[in-house]
Motif scaffolding. Structure first.
Motif: not given
Length: 285
Positions: A249-257
């Motif tokens: 699930n692509a966006w489940s692995f997102a990093i954030t700032c």
């Protein structure tokens, strides 16, 4: 290193698998044929195939690495403008108006580059998003925000008494029906009555989304004067560039700032809003 996660990790695993399979096929090509001539012919054919496939894999890896580096550079540029700005905080706030609610996630949306909610990919949605502003916070770590629920007896950090929500052309005021129950109840109102408005805008920049970079901006506004009391600009980046192999699930692995940790991943808007608009405290209710 970010590249080792997501698609980079998949490539590493695939490379190992490729060499293991190539070794087995080469072994079979030499030992299974009976005649020496056939052994050489089969081994040569396998070697040619391995070289061809290896060339394709090298090209694919180089292409992905180039795309990843470009995407990460874009994300880093966006992050240079990310952060929170609290211009003025307010004490003893009873309720707020939400100009939008995070919509429930539809099947497949978290693997779409243009998913509207990608800026806060793990945030609560639907009724849970509304509840998050009404819930009490339970701190369990001095350096992180606590979890939220409707239990007021074991918390000194309340949510708001009510939340007003705009739905198309109507407004509704939401409460917790009967704490500690988490059931919501609502009533229609003619228009917003809260002094403070929470506005969320999701960046849909086609170029950014092509690189799997998404943004979200929160603004807290005084309803009467238009004064902006606080702003938060956030970005998310999917380092796998949308890879969905293995049911990923692509966006489940997102990093954030700014980086979201712990419960802030699920309730980033609530936690930012009550750093600016501090709810009425327990002894005031």
């Amino acid at each position: 290193m970010i590249e080792a996660s997501g698609y980079g990790a998949l490539l590493t695993a695939a490379n190992w698998s490729y060499w293991v399979v190539s070794g087995l096929v080469t072994w079979a090509a030499w030992w299974l044929p009976v005649s020496r001539r056939n052994k050489f012919a089969a081994s040569a054919a396998v070697a040619l195939l391995c070289v061809s496939l290896s060339s394709v894999r090298v090209y694919q890896y180089a292409s992905h690495k180039r795309d990843y580096n470009e995407a990460k550079a874009l994300f880093d540029r966006r992050c240079s403008t990310a952060g929170e700005r609290v211009h003025r905080s307010v004490e003893s706030v009873e309720g707020i108006t939400l100009l939008g609610v995070r919509k429930p996630i539809q099947n497949g949306e978290k693997s779409s580059a243009t998913w509207l909610g990608a800026g806060f990919p793990d945030e609560a949605n639907g009724d849970d998003y509304i509840r998050s502003f009404l819930y009490w916070e339970h701190a369990n770590n001095s350096t992180q925000r606590g979890f939220l629920n409707s239990d007021s007896e074991n918390s000194t950090s309340p949510g708001y008494r009510y939340v007003e929500v705009k739905t198309e052309n109507s407004f509704y005021r939401y409460f917790l029906k009967k704490p500690p129950s988490a059931d919501l109840t609502s009533e229609p109102i003619h228009g917003p009555t809260a002094l403070y408005v929470v506005e969320i805008s999701n960046d849909i920049d086609i170029n950014d989304r092509r690189y799997w970079v998404a943004g979200t901006k929160i603004r807290i506004i005084h309803a009467s004067t238009g004064e902006i009391l606080g702003e938060r600009q956030s970005y998310a980046f999917e380092p796998g560039l949308g890879d969905t192999s293995g049911f990923r699930n692509a966006w489940s692995f997102a990093i954030t700032c700014p980086n979201l940790i712990g419960w802030e991943k699920k309730y980033p808007t609530r936690f930012f809003v009550n750093r600016v608009l501090k709810p009425v405290q327990k002894d005031e209710k």
